[in-house]
Design an enzyme around this catalytic site. Structure first.
Site, PDB file in Angstrom:
ATOM      1  N   TYR A 150       0.860  -1.176   0.000  1.00  0.00           N
ATOM      2  CA  TYR A 150       0.000   0.000   0.000  1.00  0.00           C
ATOM      3  C   TYR A 150       0.900   1.231   0.000  1.00  0.00           C
ATOM      4  CZ  TYR A 150      -3.760   3.075   1.923  1.00  0.00           C
ATOM      5  OH  TYR A 150      -4.673   4.080   2.158  1.00  0.00           O
TER       6      TYR A 150
ATOM      7  N   LYS B  11      -1.319  -1.213  -4.172  1.00  0.00           N
ATOM      8  CA  LYS B  11      -2.376  -0.209  -4.043  1.00  0.00           C
ATOM      9  C   LYS B  11      -1.650   1.114  -4.066  1.00  0.00           C
ATOM     10  CE  LYS B  11      -5.540   1.824  -0.699  1.00  0.00           C
ATOM     11  NZ  LYS B  11      -5.373   3.087  -1.351  1.00  0.00           N
TER      12      LYS B  11
HETATM   13  C1  MN9 Z   1      -5.782   9.794   1.442  1.00  0.00           C
HETATM   14  C2  MN9 Z   1      -6.976   8.893   1.239  1.00  0.00           C
HETATM   15  O1  MN9 Z   1      -7.730   8.634   2.145  1.00  0.00           O
HETATM   16  N1  MN9 Z   1      -7.141   8.428   0.027  1.00  0.00           N
HETATM   17  C3  MN9 Z   1      -8.213   7.583  -0.319  1.00  0.00           C
HETATM   18  C4  MN9 Z   1      -7.689   6.237  -0.661  1.00  0.00           C
HETATM   19  O2  MN9 Z   1      -6.527   5.978  -0.897  1.00  0.00           O
HETATM   20  C5  MN9 Z   1      -9.051   8.105  -1.486  1.00  0.00           C
HETATM   21  O3  MN9 Z   1     -10.164   7.284  -1.647  1.00  0.00           O
HETATM   22  C6  MN9 Z   1      -9.486   9.536  -1.261  1.00  0.00           C
HETATM   23  O4  MN9 Z   1     -10.275   9.608  -0.110  1.00  0.00           O
HETATM   24  C7  MN9 Z   1     -10.274  10.090  -2.442  1.00  0.00           C
HETATM   25  O5  MN9 Z   1      -9.525   9.924  -3.614  1.00  0.00           O
HETATM   26  C8  MN9 Z   1     -10.637  11.555  -2.263  1.00  0.00           C
HETATM   27  O6  MN9 Z   1      -9.487  12.353  -2.316  1.00  0.00           O
HETATM   28  C1  PYR Z   2      -8.645   4.720   0.573  1.00  0.00           C
HETATM   29  C2  PYR Z   2      -7.919   3.599   1.088  1.00  0.00           C
HETATM   30  O1  PYR Z   2      -7.478   2.791   0.374  1.00  0.00           O
HETATM   31  C3  PYR Z   2      -7.831   3.464   2.497  1.00  0.00           C
HETATM   32  O2  PYR Z   2      -8.687   3.998   3.165  1.00  0.00           O
HETATM   33  O3  PYR Z   2      -6.918   2.809   2.987  1.00  0.00           O
END
Ligand code: MN9
Ligand code: PYR
Length: 320
Positions: free
Chosen positions: A143, A173
């Protein structure tokens, strides 16, 4: 080598950890949440205890219980349940990895440790390898989220030869906007069957062009249906519809980003859209403000993301 029943693909919702007003985990709504994802959003994969799930703000014992609840409630309903087991302590991470295997999860994911940090690729690989080895039968995903971990080692560099060190490695990811790094991960590993999961929801279409095989994100909890329409349009090479769908999603995310958008706001939006009370976040996060909720609600309505249709007539912004 671990070989999953099938490759993790399509949308993966980064689950919210439901909490009560007193800050305890609210296990009672998890069954309803699974049904909502599958039936209302068409999302059949989940990523548990990640950023959105406040995984790093939960105790190890809570993380085990949350993982168990999602696996149990998702049985025969979800395709895959991936558990994020990253932690600052290698021991905690290994315990969680072993536990994920015991309860029958479909994979584990790990972020880079972010307090005492690995400063080069070998140090990071060594940590990841020790975690992966604690669950030798489970597919392992790295990740990559440099903005939150502060660990900037490029994913491209990390992936070079990774299966020699981590035989269970199955994918990445990628939560970053560097599409050169992402594209090179795909390009340099074409002969492998890795999953390339993109994690910046507002830019997913660009990542699909670059070879993403799926996406993990917070907005798929409540905009999964819309994003699935984009994936379908992309698949049938209808790029102009795909772009319309992406723009529609961007209008919402751009709006909330300007108001200040994070896990707290995601929890408020989920409660609003799904009707499932997922509650407040845990400190250090603070509840979304009333003002945010009111603004987000009006925007969701004008984009037709809320079932209420009172603004529909003559609404130019509508995405439906
Ligand atoms: C930093 C964070 O939480 N990123 C999420 C997943 O990786 C995304 O799903 C964001 O929430 C989304 O892209 C909105 O910026
Ligand atoms: C957005 C995402 O991948 C997380 O919440 O870890």
């Amino acid at each position: 080598m671990a070989s999953p029943k099938k490759k993790l693909q399509g949308l993966v919702a980064a689950t919210i950890t439901p909490m009560t007003e007193h800050g305890e985990i609210n296990f009672s709504v998890i069954g309803q949440y699974v049904d909502y994802l599958v039936e209302e959003q068409g999302v059949k994969n989940i990523f548990v205890n990640g950023t959105t799930g406040e995984g790093l703000s939960l105790s190890v014992s809570e993380r085990r219980q949350v993982a168990e609840a999602w696996v149990a409630k998702g049985r025969n309903k979800l395709d895959q349940v991936v558990i994020h087991v990253g932690a600052l302590s290698l021991k905690d991470s290994q315990e969680l990895a072993r536990h994920a295997a015991e309860i029958g999860a479909d994979g584990i994911a790990v972020i880079a440790p972010f307090f005492l940090k690995p400063w080069n690729k070998d140090a990071l690989i060594n940590f990841l390898k020790e975690v992966a080895a604690a669950a030798p039968t489970l597919p392992f995903y790295y990740y990559h989220i440099p903005a939150l971990t502060g660990v900037k080692i490029r994913a491209e560099e990390l992936l070079d030869g990774i299966q020699d060190k981590i035989p269970t490695f199955q994918g990445l990811k990628f939560s970053d906007t560097d599409l050169l790094d992402f594209g090179q991960c795909v390009d340099q590993n074409r002969q492998q069957q890795f999953a390339f999961l993109f994690g910046v929801d507002e830019q997913l279409l660009s990542a699909l062009v670059m070879g993403a095989t799926g996406a993990v994100g917070s907005t798929y909890n409540y905009m999964g249906k819309k994003t699935n329409q984009m994936l379908e349009a992309f698949k049938r090479k209808d790029f102009s519809s795909a772009l319309n769908h992406q723009f529609c999603i961007q209008r919402f995310i751009n709006f909330v980003l300007k108001l200040g958008f994070g896990v707290s706001q995601t929890k408020a939006i989920m409660t609003l859209v799904s009707g499932i009370p997922v509650g407040p976040p845990r400190p250090p996060l603070q509840k979304a403000s009333r003002e945010f909720i009111d603004n987000a609600k009006a925007k969701l309505k004008s984009l037709d993301f809320l079932s209420s249709t009172d603004l529909k007539d003559g609404n130019l912004e509508s995405c439906s």
